[in-house]
Enzyme design. Structure first.
Site, PDB file in Angstrom:
ATOM      1  N   CYS A  75       0.828  -1.099  -0.142  1.00  0.00           N
ATOM      2  CA  CYS A  75       0.121  -0.257   0.043  1.00  0.00           C
ATOM      3  C   CYS A  75       0.988   1.083  -0.020  1.00  0.00           C
ATOM      4  O   CYS A  75       1.629   1.584   1.080  1.00  0.00           O
ATOM      5  CB  CYS A  75      -0.753  -0.032   1.064  1.00  0.00           C
ATOM      6  SG  CYS A  75      -1.715   1.392   1.161  1.00  0.00           S
ATOM      7  N   HIS A 166      -2.357  -4.288 -10.844  1.00  0.00           N
ATOM      8  CA  HIS A 166      -3.051  -3.009 -11.340  1.00  0.00           C
ATOM      9  C   HIS A 166      -3.359  -3.147 -12.900  1.00  0.00           C
ATOM     10  O   HIS A 166      -2.484  -3.941 -13.568  1.00  0.00           O
ATOM     11  CB  HIS A 166      -2.028  -1.862 -11.318  1.00  0.00           C
ATOM     12  CG  HIS A 166      -1.797  -1.465  -9.771  1.00  0.00           C
ATOM     13  ND1 HIS A 166      -2.740  -0.583  -8.967  1.00  0.00           N
ATOM     14  CD2 HIS A 166      -0.704  -1.768  -8.970  1.00  0.00           C
ATOM     15  CE1 HIS A 166      -2.333  -0.562  -7.819  1.00  0.00           C
ATOM     16  NE2 HIS A 166      -1.312  -1.377  -7.849  1.00  0.00           N
ATOM     17  N   GLU A 215     -10.065   0.718  -6.257  1.00  0.00           N
ATOM     18  CA  GLU A 215      -9.092  -0.214  -5.634  1.00  0.00           C
ATOM     19  C   GLU A 215      -9.878  -1.410  -5.314  1.00  0.00           C
ATOM     20  O   GLU A 215     -10.928  -1.571  -4.766  1.00  0.00           O
ATOM     21  CB  GLU A 215      -8.712   0.416  -4.258  1.00  0.00           C
ATOM     22  CG  GLU A 215      -7.651   1.321  -4.526  1.00  0.00           C
ATOM     23  CD  GLU A 215      -7.158   1.765  -3.293  1.00  0.00           C
ATOM     24  OE1 GLU A 215      -7.018   0.983  -2.183  1.00  0.00           O
ATOM     25  OE2 GLU A 215      -6.825   3.101  -2.844  1.00  0.00           O
ATOM     26  N   CYS A 224      -4.136   6.679  -4.685  1.00  0.00           N
ATOM     27  CA  CYS A 224      -3.513   5.034  -4.633  1.00  0.00           C
ATOM     28  C   CYS A 224      -2.057   5.164  -5.087  1.00  0.00           C
ATOM     29  O   CYS A 224      -1.916   5.493  -6.127  1.00  0.00           O
ATOM     30  CB  CYS A 224      -4.561   4.200  -5.535  1.00  0.00           C
ATOM     31  SG  CYS A 224      -3.606   2.675  -5.553  1.00  0.00           S
ATOM     32  N   GLY A 227      -0.766   2.517  -7.205  1.00  0.00           N
ATOM     33  CA  GLY A 227      -1.542   2.501  -8.545  1.00  0.00           C
ATOM     34  C   GLY A 227      -0.871   3.736  -9.464  1.00  0.00           C
ATOM     35  O   GLY A 227      -0.834   3.706 -10.591  1.00  0.00           O
TER      36      GLY A 227
HETATM   37  O1  ZDP Z   1      -3.943  -3.942  -3.619  1.00  0.00           O
HETATM   38  C1  ZDP Z   1      -5.150  -3.513  -3.088  1.00  0.00           C
HETATM   39  O2  ZDP Z   1      -5.978  -4.503  -2.513  1.00  0.00           O
HETATM   40  C2  ZDP Z   1      -5.400  -2.170  -2.583  1.00  0.00           C
HETATM   41  N1  ZDP Z   1      -6.785  -1.836  -2.295  1.00  0.00           N
HETATM   42  C3  ZDP Z   1      -4.314  -1.917  -1.463  1.00  0.00           C
HETATM   43  C4  ZDP Z   1      -4.235  -0.499  -1.166  1.00  0.00           C
HETATM   44  C5  ZDP Z   1      -3.379   0.234  -2.153  1.00  0.00           C
HETATM   45  C6  ZDP Z   1      -3.312   1.720  -1.697  1.00  0.00           C
HETATM   46  N2  ZDP Z   1      -4.257   2.523  -2.120  1.00  0.00           N
HETATM   47  C7  ZDP Z   1      -2.074   2.245  -2.276  1.00  0.00           C
HETATM   48  O3  ZDP Z   1      -1.974   3.617  -1.818  1.00  0.00           O
HETATM   49  O4  ZDP Z   1      -1.200   1.860  -2.818  1.00  0.00           O
HETATM   50  C8  ZDP Z   1      -3.487   2.085  -0.388  1.00  0.00           C
END
Ligand code: ZDP
Length: 287
Positions: A75, A166, A215, A224, A227
């Site tokens: 994350c 992603h 997400e 994200c 992302g």
């Molecule tokens: O890979 C996932 O299941 C994401 N929801 C994790 C969280 C990613 C996040 N938004 C980021 O900033 O990389 C926290």
């Protein structure tokens, strides 16, 4: 039972941080995390993040539960928040302080900047389809601008893992995407066996893009980090972005640099403590 927590946000991607340094397993369950993340019946958050003891080669371990209780590998916004939280807990917020963090996506190193922002060495992107994982592309090949049918439309998607999966699509107008409808269809598409985070990118100029994200496990969020990194990698692979690129998200901007020198992705952005509190578990109401 009372759980002490701190609430942090990075570009409006908000997390409940828990000091878990004295236990090797998270002190709350995924079911409790779902309740804590609820914006009406709980604290509210896109996820719950735990600071656990490190391993032989790391200072700390990060674990995270999404707001649906699933556990992602990494994350990006969360690890910036985690770095600030550790600095507070350990009382060592010296500028340029960095921490080696063990995650399910390998060792990630956030560093505190003098202006309060955090730069994170997010590691190398994974481009091999089977490792992302996705069934798109050739077995050992990359997935760059491959056709994918979702919601009765064919999209040209690029797949990148930043530890978590992603699926990136470049669009004329990111605002025009009906994210609420199309996001879940991407997330649960059979081409992504571990589900996927989904990003729609509008290239304003090669060093500035706008992004909206759906997400995995959390739905629409304001930002994200993983992302944004994946989006710039995808942009470079599609020859539409520079390696140094600003990503504008609904919650603010991140600076991304996919270094040609070491193939690693560096992300810089803010992370802020918002409040602290004590969460009361009502076990009679537990799901
Ligand atoms: O890979 C996932 O299941 C994401 N929801 C994790 C969280 C990613 C996040 N938004 C980021 O900033 O990389 C926290």
């Amino acid at each position: 039972m009372v759980i002490e927590f701190s609430k942090y946000q990075g570009l409006g991607n908000d997390f409940i941080l828990i000091d878990n340094r004295y236990n090797s397993e998270p002190i709350i369950t995924p079911e409790q995390a779902i309740k804590m993340c609820d914006r009406h019946f709980g604290i509210g958050g896109d996820g719950v993040i735990f600071v656990l003891p490190g391993t032989a080669k790391t200072d700390y371990t990060m674990r995270i539960y999404n707001s649906d209780g699933s556990e992602p590998e990494m994350c990006g916004n969360g690890i910036r928040c985690l770095a600030k939280f550790i600095a507070k807990l350990a009382g060592n917020s010296t500028p340029n302080q960095s921490y080696k963090i063990h995650t399910l996506a390998g060792v990630i190193v956030p560093q505190l900047e003098t202006n309060g922002e955090v730069t994170v060495d997010m590691g190398e992107p994974e481009l091999i389809a089977t490792k992302i994982p996705t069934t798109l592309g050739t077995t050992e090949g990359k997935v760059i601008a491959q056709p994918l049918e979702v919601g009765e439309r064919t999209w040209l998607v690029t797949a990148v893992s930043m530890g978590n999966p992603h699926c990136i699509t470049f669009v004329e107008d990111s605002e025009a995407i009906a994210l609420e409808q199309i996001g879940p269809l991407f997330e649960h598409h059979s081409a992504f066996p571990q589900r996927t985070n989904t990003e729609f990118i509008q290239v304003v100029k090669p060093n500035y893009v706008k992004m909206r994200v759906w997400e995995r496990g959390a739905g629409i969020t304001l930002a994200c980090g993983t992302g944004a990194c994946a989006a710039v990698v995808a942009g470079v692979l599609n020859n539409v972005c520079d390696r140094c690129c600003t990503v504008e998200l609904p919650g603010g901007c991140l600076q991304i640099n996919w270094s040609a020198a070491d193939n690693r992705v560096y992300m810089t952005g803010s992370a802020t403590e918002v409040f602290t509190g004590k969460y009361l578990h009502n076990h009679q109401l537990s799901i």
